[in-house]
Design a protein around this motif. Structure first.
Motif, PDB file in Angstrom:
ATOM      1  N   ILE B 114      17.915 -17.165   5.583  1.00 31.29           N
ATOM      2  CA  ILE B 114      17.410 -15.822   5.891  1.00 31.29           C
ATOM      3  C   ILE B 114      18.510 -14.759   5.766  1.00 31.29           C
ATOM      4  O   ILE B 114      18.322 -13.773   5.050  1.00 31.29           O
ATOM      5  CB  ILE B 114      16.695 -15.809   7.262  1.00 31.29           C
ATOM      6  CG1 ILE B 114      15.416 -16.640   7.121  1.00 31.29           C
ATOM      7  CG2 ILE B 114      16.380 -14.378   7.706  1.00 31.29           C
ATOM      8  CD1 ILE B 114      14.559 -16.719   8.349  1.00 31.29           C
ATOM      9  N   ILE B 216      14.104 -20.685   0.804  1.00 32.76           N
ATOM     10  CA  ILE B 216      13.965 -19.688   1.870  1.00 32.76           C
ATOM     11  C   ILE B 216      14.738 -18.422   1.500  1.00 32.76           C
ATOM     12  O   ILE B 216      14.250 -17.299   1.685  1.00 32.76           O
ATOM     13  CB  ILE B 216      14.435 -20.274   3.218  1.00 32.76           C
ATOM     14  CG1 ILE B 216      13.413 -21.319   3.678  1.00 32.76           C
ATOM     15  CG2 ILE B 216      14.598 -19.177   4.280  1.00 32.76           C
ATOM     16  CD1 ILE B 216      13.848 -22.132   4.867  1.00 32.76           C
ATOM     17  N   MET B 219      12.766 -16.534  -1.131  1.00 30.02           N
ATOM     18  CA  MET B 219      11.542 -15.977  -0.569  1.00 30.02           C
ATOM     19  C   MET B 219      11.874 -14.759   0.297  1.00 30.02           C
ATOM     20  O   MET B 219      11.191 -13.735   0.240  1.00 30.02           O
ATOM     21  CB  MET B 219      10.866 -17.076   0.265  1.00 30.02           C
ATOM     22  CG  MET B 219       9.471 -16.757   0.647  1.00 30.02           C
ATOM     23  SD  MET B 219       8.407 -16.720  -0.814  1.00 30.02           S
ATOM     24  CE  MET B 219       7.222 -15.527  -0.260  1.00 30.02           C
ATOM     25  N   THR B 220      12.920 -14.880   1.120  1.00 31.38           N
ATOM     26  CA  THR B 220      13.318 -13.787   1.999  1.00 31.38           C
ATOM     27  C   THR B 220      13.702 -12.568   1.157  1.00 31.38           C
ATOM     28  O   THR B 220      13.319 -11.436   1.459  1.00 31.38           O
ATOM     29  CB  THR B 220      14.515 -14.202   2.876  1.00 31.38           C
ATOM     30  OG1 THR B 220      14.202 -15.437   3.500  1.00 31.38           O
ATOM     31  CG2 THR B 220      14.809 -13.164   3.938  1.00 31.38           C
ATOM     32  N   SER B 223      10.555 -10.972  -0.401  1.00 36.27           N
ATOM     33  CA  SER B 223       9.723 -10.361   0.622  1.00 36.27           C
ATOM     34  C   SER B 223      10.398  -9.098   1.181  1.00 36.27           C
ATOM     35  O   SER B 223       9.745  -8.070   1.390  1.00 36.27           O
ATOM     36  CB  SER B 223       9.492 -11.402   1.712  1.00 36.27           C
ATOM     37  OG  SER B 223       8.799 -10.858   2.772  1.00 36.27           O
ATOM     38  N   VAL B 259       7.790 -15.820   4.786  1.00 39.73           N
ATOM     39  CA  VAL B 259       8.875 -16.809   4.923  1.00 39.73           C
ATOM     40  C   VAL B 259       8.441 -17.916   5.876  1.00 39.73           C
ATOM     41  O   VAL B 259       8.717 -19.097   5.658  1.00 39.73           O
ATOM     42  CB  VAL B 259      10.168 -16.117   5.422  1.00 39.73           C
ATOM     43  CG1 VAL B 259      11.262 -17.136   5.660  1.00 39.73           C
ATOM     44  CG2 VAL B 259      10.615 -15.063   4.430  1.00 39.73           C
TER      45      VAL B 259
END
Lengths: 533, 334
Positions: B114, B216, B219-220, B223, B259
């Motif tokens: 993240i 992750i 994706m983070t 997004s 996420v």
């Protein structure tokens, strides 16, 4: 701030906690998990390596040979007709549970293996276990067995009566399967005995951590002298490279299951040593005798001259292979040293093919129904000790054959399908091999050639050979038996019944700190002579 | 919401039935006679018949399935073909090791993934972003098997700072209560064992975390970029809020929803990845156990474990979906 310092400390601490010293412990890296630790019902090498440390048999193999020497039986004699064996047991030997080892205990063990109605036999069978090796080595259970009577004729004297003389009898008894268990412990634990084994051996069972390790500790009262290490740990490390990594990192002292390519790595490493198990395994090519072309001996003969065994062994066995000239590996006493193998000669192979009427080469074969089909050479989908890289070996052989005009299509099948097709005689030309169980030539030759025409042997029928082998099975004198087995190998060779390609000596890697490990052809070695410096 | 929860929960039933058919069917899909595969070179026809009868392979297939499902419903996953031990008990004993490893991996993946993703989005197209994206791409395409071997080789064999495998050192005497070694060692206050267990956890967790971490992070980043271009972010910036407040309080909270789904989906991948990671690092969880059982053709264990893993994955996905609805009050399900 304080938190980050703590985290840093933790990380440093985690990385640099010193490794504990292993001085009194011998750690062996095994390829997998033992099935269980009751020697009577197991058949695999990983389990038996451990049970050999916990148990003893009446007799055992001497050093790295397959000759037999006293163990729990100090001496023995056999009646003139070869049917009655009398064993004198060693005195003052105790099982790890303090019960005495006497003739009654040994009789109890035999009855458990032999009698299907014995409570400790019946419960195993119900739980899905079988006394497979008893059945294989002694003809079956109850009345079917070659054993007809086992009795205690004194506290430490045992008498075994056989239906017929059985030449490999002592060699059979030396197998790990016939190691003697504590009757009381078996009765207490029942089918769980394999998780809490109790024998008379050099090491006592301590703990089995599933998928991790089995821990044993030295038996200070061992009749064969106190073991040199206090503890033995057999660790289960599945991956071959990772196991070598653990050895290099000093986490284990010894390992088996080396990739052929890693043999050189071990040789180069000054902190490691390489030991080879005397060979006990032979890889071969078999013909299907329903194929018309293979019925012509000249064609089989041509195959024998066409394949360059030495080149294959040199290139694909990591330096641990040997060229095979016959079915028995050289470590067996029935091995025929006089036998002259066919030399590698593509010219001779071509000449033989020409004589047989295949001057244009051979690429199609004729089946029983007269139909032509392409010649398929089946290779194994699984690596075995006798063919560590089956695909590469098959490709090399196919290339050799192509040079003399024999064109094969390479094909493989999933292991079960492969064995199934082989059993039903559906493979026209195939690779397979055998690993010996007890060091007796009978165990190699008779299984394959005592039933002429069997579908699983590609319908190979050589009744004269079967006759020699059956006589050798019954003969009492080893000198006579050895003569018969040498004769059998010569017959098999002269008929080019099968092509024997290679023997392998499975490599073991050790830390240089380990002394006193004696590799054995059967793969079940004793740890009580092992020292870790 | 309650209606949605019930509806969503009910969809689990056909999924699990389908899984059971697949898991049951696969033993019949593999070529060759399982009995013969188990017996190998030394199989005699009598032995094969005997083993077939023992496995129930001689009955009609629908009967076999009926018997199988009846047992599963009663919590009986059968007994190991090779060892004869009950599958469920063995499964539960090994499961804590896998949970420990998977938890460590997911914590590592979230804790690093993240922040990397956020940094990558905030400093878009900077060197930080390029490095992070390169790393994420490598991570996704790296075979765990190879990575595990390399990690063990470098840290275990060359540097010798971390063990090449296992959960604890040889000869460590430790009686766990629950088989969660780290938890047990902490509860028992056994610090040497805790340190030892953590040392053993580092490499396998790092290997297992690599792929989820990369996913992750990507994706983070995606997004966050989407949220950062929204108008309310501009409003927040225009109000004069600090960049940290805008990014962390306004953007991240909204960006985290997708996420969360991805993290939930990773659980399935983690369990699959655990088979390879555990095998490489001799980690005594269900992954290594399944691998060994595949090799020894212990179909009962492979079936039982596959079903168990499928139930876990289905359960976690169900929970993620329900959580999603709970976390984001804007989502309505009718």
């Amino acid at each position: 701030m304080r938190l980050s310092r703590l985290a840093l400390l933790l990380v440093v601490g985690v990385c640099f906690t010193p490794m504990p010293a292993l001085a009194q412990t011998f750690v062996f890296g095994a390829q997998g998990e033992p099935v269980q630790l009751d020697p009577a019902v197991i058949t695999d090498g990983i389990s038996s390596r451990i049970t050999r440390q916990i148990f003893d048999g009446l007799v055992r193999y001497r050093g790295s040979t397959t000759e037999v020497e006293p163990a729990l039986a100090e001496k023995w004699e056999v009646s003139r007709d070869g049917r009655v064996w009398t064993f004198q047991l060693r005195r003052n030997v105790k099982f790890h549970d303090d019960t005495p080892l006497d003739a009654a205990a040994v009789v109890w063990n035999f009855e458990r293996w032999w009698k299907s109605g014995h409570a400790q036999h019946e419960n195993q069978v119900k739980a899905g276990q079988t006394f497979e090796y008893w059945e294989a080595q002694f003809g079956g259970f109850d009345d079917k067995s070659v054993v007809t009577k086992v009795e205690a004729v004194g506290t430490h004297t045992l008498r075994i009566t056989l239906k017929d003389p059985q030449a490999p009898f002592l060699a059979n008894l030396a197998m790990f399967v016939f190691d003697i268990a504590s009757p009381r412990a078996v009765e207490t634990s029942g089918t769980e005995f394999g998780k809490r084994p109790v024998g008379t051996g050099a090491f006592k069972f301590v703990e089995w951590k599933p998928n991790q390790e089995v821990i044993l500790e030295a038996n200070p009262d061992y009749w064969g002298g106190k073991p040199k290490v206090k503890r033995v740990v057999v660790r289960n490390i599945k991956d071959n490279s990772q196991r070598l990594g653990a050895l290099k990192a000093g986490e284990i002292h010894a390992m088996e299951g080396l990739n052929p390519d890693d043999v050189a790595v071990v040789k180069r490493d000054s902190s490691l040593q390489l030991l080879l198990r005397p060979t006990n395994t032979t890889g071969y090519i078999a013909f299907n005798y329903k194929v018309k072309e293979f019925q012509d001996k000249r064609v089989r003969h041509a195959f024998a001259h066409a394949i360059n065994k030495k080149a294959i062994v040199d290139a694909l066995y990591g330096g641990t292979g040997l060229v095979a000239t016959q079915f028995q590996p050289p470590s067996l006493w029935g091995y025929n040293r006089e036998l002259r193998d066919f030399e590698y000669s593509p010219a001779k192979a071509q000449e033989l093919l020409r004589q047989a009427g295949f001057a244009q080469g051979l690429s199609d074969i004729t089946g029983e129904d007269g139909k032509k089909e392409p010649l398929i050479f089946w290779y194994m989908s699984r690596s075995r000790p006798y063919f560590p890289n089956p695909k590469e070996i098959a490709e090399a052989m196919a290339a050799d054959l192509a040079k003399v005009g024999i064109k094969v299509e390479l094909q493989t099948a999933e292991w079960a399908v492969y064995l199934d097709k082989r059993k039903n005689g559906q493979l026209s030309l195939y690779m397979l091999g055998w690993t010996g169980d007890n060091g007796d030539p009978d165990n190699f030759l008779c299984y394959f050639f005592c039933q002429p025409g069997a579908s699983r042997e590609g319908f190979y029928a050589n009744p004269a050979l079967a006759d020699v082998l059956l006589r050798a099975q019954k003969a009492v004198s080893q000198v006579e038996r050895a003569r018969l087995y040498r004769q059998a190998e010569q017959m098999l060779h002269d008929d080019v019944g099968r092509l024997f390609i290679a023997n392998n000596q499975p490599p073991l890697a050790f830390s240089k700190r380990v002394k006193g490990y004696v590799p054995h052809p059967t793969g079940s070695e004793y740890f009580h002579t092992v020292e870790v410096q | 919401m309650r209606r949605y929860a019930i509806q969503r929960s009910l969809t689990v039933i056909p999924v699990l039935l389908g899984v059971s058919v697949l898991v049951f069917g696969f033993i019949h899909l593999i070529p060759g006679d399982p009995a013969l595969t188990m017996l190998g070179e030394r199989a005699t026809p009598e032995k094969v018949t005997e083993v077939r009868a023992r496995l129930g392979l001689d009955r009609p297939i629908w009967q076999q399935y009926g018997i199988y499902i009846g047992r599963v419903v009663r919590g009986d996953l059968g007994v190991s073909i090779v060892r004869g031990d009950p599958v469920l008990a063995d499964l539960l004993r090994r499961f804590p090791a896998t949970v420990e490893l998977a938890t460590a991996a997911i914590v590592l993946a979230v804790a690093l993934g993240i922040p990397i993703g956020v940094a990558s989005a905030v400093w878009r197209n900077s060197i930080v972003d390029s490095l992070a994206r390169l790393w994420a791409l490598t991570g996704v395409s790296m075979p765990i098997f190879w990575l595990g071997l390399m990690l063990a080789w470098f840290f275990g064999v060359e540097l010798r700072v971390l063990p090449t495998g296992f959960r604890l050192d040889t000869g460590t005497t430790f009686a766990p209560w629950t088989n969660f070694v780290i938890l047990d060692a902490t509860l028992q206050g056994n610090w040497p064992v805790l340190a030892d267990a953590l040392r053993h956890l580092v490499l396998p967790a790092a290997a297992l975390a690599t792929i989820p971490l990369a996913i992750i992070a990507r994706m983070t980043r995606a997004s966050m970029l989407e949220v950062l271009s929204r108008e309310y972010i501009r409003t927040a910036e225009a109000k004069g809020l600090s960049q940290a407040a805008v990014v962390l309080r306004h953007a991240l909270r909204n960006a985290l929803l997708p996420v969360l789904t991805v993290v939930g989906l990773q659980v399935g991948h983690l369990l699959a990845g655990a088979i390879l990671t555990e095998t490489i690092f001799s980690w005594p969880g269900i992954g290594l156990w399944v691998y060994e059982s595949i090799e020894s053709r212990d179909y009962a264990i492979v079936q039982g474990a596959s079903l168990f893993i499928a139930v876990i994955v289905v359960g976690v996905n169900l929970m993620t979906d329900l959580l999603y609805a709970a976390v984001d009050p804007r989502i309505k399900y009718d």
